[in-house]
Design a protein around this motif. Structure first.
Motif, short mmCIF file in Angstrom:
data_model
loop_
_atom_site.label_atom_id
_atom_site.label_comp_id
_atom_site.label_asym_id
_atom_site.label_seq_id
_atom_site.Cartn_x
_atom_site.Cartn_y
_atom_site.Cartn_z
N SER A 1 0.92 -1.20 -0.09
CA SER A 1 0.30 -0.03 0.00
C SER A 1 1.05 1.25 -0.41
N GLY A 2 0.28 2.26 -0.67
CA GLY A 2 1.12 3.64 -0.83
C GLY A 2 2.30 3.52 -2.56
N SER A 3 2.75 2.36 -2.58
CA SER A 3 3.02 2.22 -3.50
C SER A 3 3.24 3.18 -5.25
N PRO B 1 -0.53 5.39 -5.82
CA PRO B 1 -1.55 6.03 -5.51
C PRO B 1 -2.78 5.82 -6.36
N GLN B 2 -2.57 5.52 -7.78
CA GLN B 2 -3.87 5.38 -8.30
C GLN B 2 -4.33 3.70 -8.35
N ILE B 3 -3.15 2.39 -7.93
CA ILE B 3 -3.37 1.39 -7.89
C ILE B 3 -4.78 1.49 -5.90
N ASP B 4 -3.86 2.85 -5.57
CA ASP B 4 -4.58 2.48 -3.54
C ASP B 4 -5.87 3.20 -4.36
N GLU B 5 -6.09 4.10 -4.89
CA GLU B 5 -7.23 4.36 -5.58
C GLU B 5 -8.33 3.71 -6.12
N ALA B 6 -7.46 2.51 -6.86
CA ALA B 6 -8.44 1.39 -7.12
C ALA B 6 -8.86 0.28 -6.14
N ILE B 7 -8.01 -0.44 -5.26
CA ILE B 7 -8.29 -1.03 -4.30
C ILE B 7 -9.16 0.04 -3.27
N TYR B 8 -9.14 1.04 -2.84
CA TYR B 8 -10.91 2.13 -2.54
C TYR B 8 -12.20 1.55 -2.82
N PHE B 9 -11.79 1.85 -3.60
CA PHE B 9 -13.24 1.94 -4.76
C PHE B 9 -13.40 0.69 -5.18
N SER B 10 -12.88 -0.27 -4.92
CA SER B 10 -13.31 -1.44 -5.87
C SER B 10 -14.27 -1.99 -4.85
N PRO B 11 -15.34 -2.48 -3.59
CA PRO B 11 -16.48 -2.77 -3.48
C PRO B 11 -17.32 -2.01 -3.13
#
Length: 458
Positions: free
Chosen positions: A407-409, A411-421
Motif C-alpha cells: 500500500s502506498g506504492s 496512488p492509482q492502484i491505491d485509489e482503485a483498491i479503495y473504490f473496488s468494493p
C-alpha cells in the motif's frame, strides 16, 4: 316439319359452339406437377417444375397429406426445396406443386399478447389471428440518409448498462455470452424494465422448454400484454428458424412504421446463422470460415440492418441480439462478424458469474458506440473514471489478492483498491429490482463523491 327440325338442330349447334367458345376464352385451370427425385438431409430435389427462389411449393408426403417447402436454390433442371415441417412418409417420385406464392408476415395490433411460431401460426391456443395486413418477410430497406440519428437514451432498467454502456433509442446491440452466465435472466430484466411501447421477442433455436419459462418467469401477464413472442425452437427445421427471426423483425418493423418505439430481443443471432449454414451446406455451398458458407455472412447484415430508427419523426426499433460464444471464444466467426455490424456489444463474463456476480457484465470488454452522443459530459467523465479504476484493479488483482502489493506504492492502484468494493456493489443488481436511467446516473456520480483515504492517514 323437316324445315323446323333443321332449324332446331342449327339452334342447338349454335348454343354448343357458343358454350365451347366461352370455355376456350377462359384460362385453362392447369395444375403443374413435378416429382421429388432426391432427398439429402432436409433438402428435397424436384424435377419437372419451374419456380423462383423464395417461392413456395407443396409436397405430398402421404396420401392427401401435404407439406409446404420453399425454393432455396436450383441447378440445371432441378429445384432445391427446404420443407417447413417434418417430411416423414415421403416416397421417391412424390408429387410437388408450385403455388406461386412467397412467405409473408402477418402483422397488426392483434398480435399483441400472442405467441406464434416461425410461420405465424398461434402456439397459445387463443384462437386464430385476425390480422388483415401482410408485409414482406424480408422487409424493405430504408434510405440511410432518411434514418433519424440516435440522439435519445433508452432506459433499460439495469444500472451497469444505463450508467456505463448507455443505449440509445434505435441502437442495435449484441449480447455476447457463453452458456450458463445469465443471458436469459438479463434478457428478462430488459423485457420487464425497458421503456418501450411494444416488445417483440424472437426465441430462435433455443430449447423448447425455455419458451414457456421465459413467458411465465420473465414476461408475466403484464409484460406479455404489450409483447409479441415468436418461437422457433431447436427441433424445428432450419428454414423455420430463419423465418422466425425474419418474422420477429417484420413485426417490429410494422409497429415502428406505426410510430411506436419497439424493443426487439432476438435470442439468438448465432442460431439464425447456424440455420443458414445448414441450408447453405445442404444445397452444395462451399464452407468458407470454420464451416460457415459465404451466404451466412451476407444474411447477417440484411437482418440486422432492418432494425434501428425509421425516418425522422417516426418510430424506432432498439434491438438486442444475443450471440453465443462457444467455449467463451470471443473470436468465433459469428461473434466477430456481429461486432462489425452492430452499434455496440455487451459481454457477459463467466469469471464474474462464477463469483456470484450478477448481472455478469464485463465492463472492460463491453462498449456502446452511441453513448458519447447521447449523454452529457459529467456522465461521460464519471463513466470513464469508473472504467479506469475498474481496469486498474483487474490488472493488478493477482498481486493484490496474494498480498504482493504494498500500500502506498502507486496512488492509482491505491485509489482503485479503495473504490473496488463500491464498484462491484454498483455493478450487481437483483433481477427483480429496476434501476432507472436517472437513478443509475445519480448513483454513479455519488459513488465518486466519497473522500478517498490516503494510506497512513487516520
Amino acid at each position: 316439319m323437316k324445315h323446323e327440325t333443321i332449324l332446331n338442330r342449327s339452334h342447338t349447334w349454335v348454343e354448343a359452339l357458343s358454350s365451347y367458345e366461352s370455355r376456350l376464352s377462359q384460362p385453362a385451370d392447369l395444375r403443374i406437377e413435378g416429382r421429388i427425385t432426391r432427398l439429402v438431409g432436409m433438402t428435397l430435389e424436384a424435377a419437372g417444375i419451374e419456380a423462383p427462389v423464395g417461392s413456395r411449393c407443396v409436397v405430398e408426403v402421404a396420401q392427401s397429406e401435404f407439406v409446404e417447402a420453399e425454393v432455396v436454390g436450383f441447378a440445371e433442371n432441378s429445384l432445391f426445396l427446404m420443407p417447413t415441417k417434418d417430411v416423414k412418409g415421403l416416397r421417391p417420385g412424390a408429387s410437388v406443386f408450385p403455388t406461386r406464392r412467397s412467405h409473408e408476415a402477418q402483422v397488426g395490433a392483434e398480435l399483441l399478447g400472442r405467441v406464434i411460431d416461425g410461420a405465424g401460426i398461434p402456439l397459445d391456443s387463443l384462437g386464430s389471428l385476425d390480422t388483415k395486413q401482410r408485409n414482406s418477410l424480408t422487409g424493405e430497406s430504408i434510405n440511410p440518409l432518411l434514418r433519424a440519428p440516435i440522439r435519445q437514451p433508452l432506459d433499460v432498467g439495469i444500472a451497469s448498462i444505463n450508467a456505463l454502456l448507455t443505449v440509445g433509442r434505435g441502437q442495435r446491440v449484441g449480447l455476447f455470452a457463453g452458456s450458463g452466465v445469465g443471458k436469459s435472466v438479463l434478457l428478462g430484466m430488459m423485457t420487464r424494465f425497458t421503456e418501450a411501447d411494444v416488445v417483440v421477442v424472437g426465441l430462435i433455436g433455443e430449447r423448447g422448454r425455455e419458451v414457456k419459462e421465459f413467458i411465465e418467469s420473465n414476461l408475466g401477464q403484464e409484460g406479455l400484454a404489450r409483447s409479441v413472442v415468436v418461437a422457433s425452437p431447436a427441433d424445428t427445421p432450419p428454414l423455420m428458424r430463419m423465418h422466425g427471426a425474419m418474422l420477429a423483425t417484420s413485426i417490429a418493423e410494422y409497429f415502428r412504421d406505426q410510430g411506436k418505439n419497439v424493443l426487439l430481443l432476438l435470442d439468438s443471432l448465432t442460431r439464425f446463422a447456424q440455420a443458414q449454414r445448414e441450408i447453405g451446406l445442404a444445397i452444395g455451398e462451399p464452407p468458407a470460415t470454420k464451416g460457415y458458407p459465404p451466404s451466412v455472412f451476407a444474411k447477417l447484415p440484411k437482418l440486422v440492418e432492418r432494425a434501428g430508427n425509421g425516418v425522422a419523426g417516426g418510430g424506432s426499433i432498439t434491438a438486442f441480439y444475443t450471440v453465443l460464444t462457444e467455449g467463451d471464444d470471443q473470436q468465433d466467426p459469428i461473434a466477430d462478424a456481429a461486432r462489425a455490424i452492430l452499434d455496440g456489444h455487451i459481454v457477459l463474463s463467466r469469471r464474474l458469474a462464477e463469483r456470484g456476480h450478477y448481472p455478469a457484465v464485463d465492463v472492460e470488454a463491453s462498449i456502446s458506440r452511441a453513448m458519447n452522443d447521447i449523454v452529457d459530459k459529467p456522465h461521460e467523465s464519471a463513466a470513464n473514471r469508473f472504467r479506469k479504476l475498474n481496469s486498474i484493479y483487474e490488472s493488478n488483482r493477482d498481486l493484490i489478492s496474494v498480498g504482493a502489493y504494498t500500500s502506498g506504492s502507486d496512488p492509482q492502484i491505491d485509489e482503485a483498491i479503495y473504490f473496488s468494493p463500491l464498484l462491484q456493489e454498483f455493478l450487481q443488481q437483483d433481477r427483480t429490482q429496476a434501476m432507472s436511467l436517472q437513478q443509475s446516473t445519480d448513483a454513479l456520480r455519488q459513488l465518486f463523491q466519497t473522500p478517498v483515504d490516503t494510506p497512513g492517514e487516520g
